[in-house]
Design a protein around this motif. Structure first.
Motif, PDB file in Angstrom:
ATOM      1  N   LEU A 249       0.748  -1.239  -0.138  1.00 54.97           N
ATOM      2  CA  LEU A 249      -0.060  -0.040   0.211  1.00 54.97           C
ATOM      3  C   LEU A 249       0.982   1.088  -0.015  1.00 54.97           C
ATOM      4  O   LEU A 249       0.400   2.292  -0.617  1.00 54.97           O
ATOM      5  CB  LEU A 249      -1.036  -0.098   1.308  1.00 54.97           C
ATOM      6  CG  LEU A 249      -2.140  -1.168   1.098  1.00 54.97           C
ATOM      7  CD1 LEU A 249      -2.799  -1.078   2.504  1.00 54.97           C
ATOM      8  CD2 LEU A 249      -3.010  -0.779   0.068  1.00 54.97           C
ATOM      9  N   ARG A 250       1.904   1.234   0.653  1.00 53.32           N
ATOM     10  CA  ARG A 250       2.611   2.359   0.764  1.00 53.32           C
ATOM     11  C   ARG A 250       3.618   2.597  -0.647  1.00 53.32           C
ATOM     12  O   ARG A 250       3.614   3.733  -1.063  1.00 53.32           O
ATOM     13  CB  ARG A 250       4.074   2.378   1.719  1.00 53.32           C
ATOM     14  CG  ARG A 250       3.454   2.121   3.227  1.00 53.32           C
ATOM     15  CD  ARG A 250       4.547   2.338   4.101  1.00 53.32           C
ATOM     16  NE  ARG A 250       5.540   3.311   4.181  1.00 53.32           N
ATOM     17  CZ  ARG A 250       6.537   3.690   4.938  1.00 53.32           C
ATOM     18  NH1 ARG A 250       6.811   2.637   5.851  1.00 53.32           N
ATOM     19  NH2 ARG A 250       7.276   4.670   4.856  1.00 53.32           N
ATOM     20  N   ILE A 251       3.873   1.521  -1.400  1.00 51.39           N
ATOM     21  CA  ILE A 251       4.436   1.681  -2.797  1.00 51.39           C
ATOM     22  C   ILE A 251       3.338   2.163  -3.663  1.00 51.39           C
ATOM     23  O   ILE A 251       3.588   3.064  -4.463  1.00 51.39           O
ATOM     24  CB  ILE A 251       4.809   0.239  -2.958  1.00 51.39           C
ATOM     25  CG1 ILE A 251       6.141  -0.093  -2.437  1.00 51.39           C
ATOM     26  CG2 ILE A 251       5.560   0.422  -4.764  1.00 51.39           C
ATOM     27  CD1 ILE A 251       6.646  -1.505  -2.595  1.00 51.39           C
ATOM     28  N   PHE A 300       5.368  12.652   0.325  1.00 53.50           N
ATOM     29  CA  PHE A 300       5.884  12.303   1.728  1.00 53.50           C
ATOM     30  C   PHE A 300       4.967  12.183   2.996  1.00 53.50           C
ATOM     31  O   PHE A 300       5.112  11.092   3.632  1.00 53.50           O
ATOM     32  CB  PHE A 300       6.897  13.376   2.494  1.00 53.50           C
ATOM     33  CG  PHE A 300       7.454  13.090   3.624  1.00 53.50           C
ATOM     34  CD1 PHE A 300       8.728  12.211   3.678  1.00 53.50           C
ATOM     35  CD2 PHE A 300       7.047  13.978   4.783  1.00 53.50           C
ATOM     36  CE1 PHE A 300       9.118  12.067   5.086  1.00 53.50           C
ATOM     37  CE2 PHE A 300       7.690  13.526   6.043  1.00 53.50           C
ATOM     38  CZ  PHE A 300       8.639  12.722   5.963  1.00 53.50           C
ATOM     39  N   ALA A 301       3.946  13.212   2.959  1.00 50.08           N
ATOM     40  CA  ALA A 301       2.837  12.996   3.821  1.00 50.08           C
ATOM     41  C   ALA A 301       2.057  11.599   3.896  1.00 50.08           C
ATOM     42  O   ALA A 301       1.613  11.110   4.673  1.00 50.08           O
ATOM     43  CB  ALA A 301       1.879  14.184   3.683  1.00 50.08           C
ATOM     44  N   LEU A 302       1.570  11.604   2.436  1.00 51.56           N
ATOM     45  CA  LEU A 302       0.882  10.124   2.280  1.00 51.56           C
ATOM     46  C   LEU A 302       1.548   8.924   2.532  1.00 51.56           C
ATOM     47  O   LEU A 302       0.898   8.339   3.120  1.00 51.56           O
ATOM     48  CB  LEU A 302       0.542  10.357   0.639  1.00 51.56           C
ATOM     49  CG  LEU A 302      -0.592  11.492   0.132  1.00 51.56           C
ATOM     50  CD1 LEU A 302      -0.552  11.227  -1.312  1.00 51.56           C
ATOM     51  CD2 LEU A 302      -1.880  11.296   0.843  1.00 51.56           C
ATOM     52  N   VAL A 306       0.191   6.544   5.396  1.00 47.90           N
ATOM     53  CA  VAL A 306      -0.371   5.053   5.165  1.00 47.90           C
ATOM     54  C   VAL A 306       0.616   4.097   6.176  1.00 47.90           C
ATOM     55  O   VAL A 306       0.207   3.208   6.762  1.00 47.90           O
ATOM     56  CB  VAL A 306       0.296   4.631   3.862  1.00 47.90           C
ATOM     57  CG1 VAL A 306      -0.151   3.108   3.545  1.00 47.90           C
ATOM     58  CG2 VAL A 306      -0.884   5.456   2.875  1.00 47.90           C
ATOM     59  N   GLY A 307       2.018   4.528   6.431  1.00 51.81           N
ATOM     60  CA  GLY A 307       3.002   3.713   7.056  1.00 51.81           C
ATOM     61  C   GLY A 307       2.344   3.695   8.634  1.00 51.81           C
ATOM     62  O   GLY A 307       2.404   2.613   9.436  1.00 51.81           O
TER      63      GLY A 307
END
Length: 317
Positions: A249-251, A300-302, A306-307
């Motif tokens: 999901l982060r990718i 960066f914020a997104l 998610v992390g």
């Protein structure tokens, strides 16, 4: 503990011929008086100071690096004939864009509305892009996790679908744009489809890898306990695969943000990609640089959001 007492002789009426009996007078034990119990304690600021210190240590190296890069950039591009504007020129020429990002944006309850026919600030374009990313990424997360679990659990599904997924994931995002425009005939659904088709592959593959890497011990315990499919999913599969899911999901969220910017540059209309392309066509290179900074900060914020969600779910799973 018995409180100390002090004997005090007090005259009382006693029977005739007998000496008066002493009477005990109770004296409070030192420290038990109500006034003594009200001990003022100072506020312990050490946790707060420790947190501020850790935050400063985490942010300070980045701030120093940014300051150093700005100084180098300023010195390298401040001379005449430089094709790249210096930071001071970016501030001078794009001050209106920097200081008034919400121009043309009307808040409507929990949502927002972009004014028609007016000059829209950069935040309005960013919000439009984020709305598209939210829709496309949500769809990719739902279908990606479901397909990842399917091919992770079933050897037949893995052999049938994995080669197809490996081929499709190598197609560049913009290569899907003509096909999406031909199918949907409109820019908005085409952009959402482009985000979906770009972000779904890392979600599928990482989720499948997480399911396939569930330790055999966990599977054997589930068989011994005769867990039904729902119990197996919630108590075994989900806790074991959450880290892999959120890696995908982060990718995927990063690829979604890249895809929407590229798509909006080609499609036009509104969005941060359109803002960049329009600034370039208007020879407003300083506005383009401001938009690039916004894109980097939002990306960066997104990723961090998610992390953070993934870590919270992993602790509770």
């Amino acid at each position: 503990m018995t409180s100390p007492v002090r004997l005090a002789s007090q005259e009382q009426e006693q029977p005739a011929g007998k000496a008066p009996l002493p009477q005990a007078e109770i004296i409070p034990y030192p420290g038990t008086h109500p006034a003594a119990a009200e001990v003022k304690k100072g506020i312990d600021l050490s946790p707060l100071l420790g947190g501020l210190r850790n935050a400063a240590l985490a942010v300070l190296p980045t701030l120093l690096m940014v300051a150093a890069l700005l100084m180098v950039w300023e010195m390298a591009c401040s001379g005449e004939g430089s094709s790249l504007p210096a930071p001071s020129k970016v501030w001078t020429d794009s001050k209106e864009v920097i200081l008034h990002p919400l121009k043309g944006v009307e808040m409507d309850g929990i949502g927002f509305k972009i004014q028609d026919g007016g000059d829209v600030g950069i935040a309005g374009h960013v919000l439009t892009s984020l709305k598209r990313v939210a829709l496309g990424f949500t769809l990719s997360a739902i279908f990606g996790i479901a397909l990842g679990i399917l091919i992770g659990q079933s050897q037949f599904a893995y052999r049938a679908l994995d080669p197809l997924f490996q081929i499709l994931r190598t197609v560049p995002p913009l290569a899907w744009l003509p096909l999406s425009l031909a199918i949907f005939q409109q820019a908005q659904p085409s952009a959402i489809f482009l985000i979906f088709i770009t972000a779904i592959w890392p979600v599928i593959l990482n989720t499948a890898a997480g399911v396939q890497n569930i330790p055999m011990t966990y599977r054997n315990v589930a068989k011994v306990l005769s867990l039904n499919p729902f119990e197996y999913f919630t108590k075994v599969m989900l806790p074991a695969t959450v880290p892999h899911m959120f890696t995908g999901l982060r990718i995927g969220i990063g690829m979604s943000w890249l895809a929407i910017v590229a798509a909006e540059m080609v499609q036009g209309g509104t969005g941060i990609g359109f803002f960049i392309w329009d600034s370039y066509n208007s020879s407003l290179l300083t506005d383009t640089i401001v938009a690039l900074v916004w894109i980097g900060i939002i990306g960066f914020a997104l990723d961090r959001i998610v992390g953070w969600i993934g870590r919270r779910i992993a602790r509770q799973a």
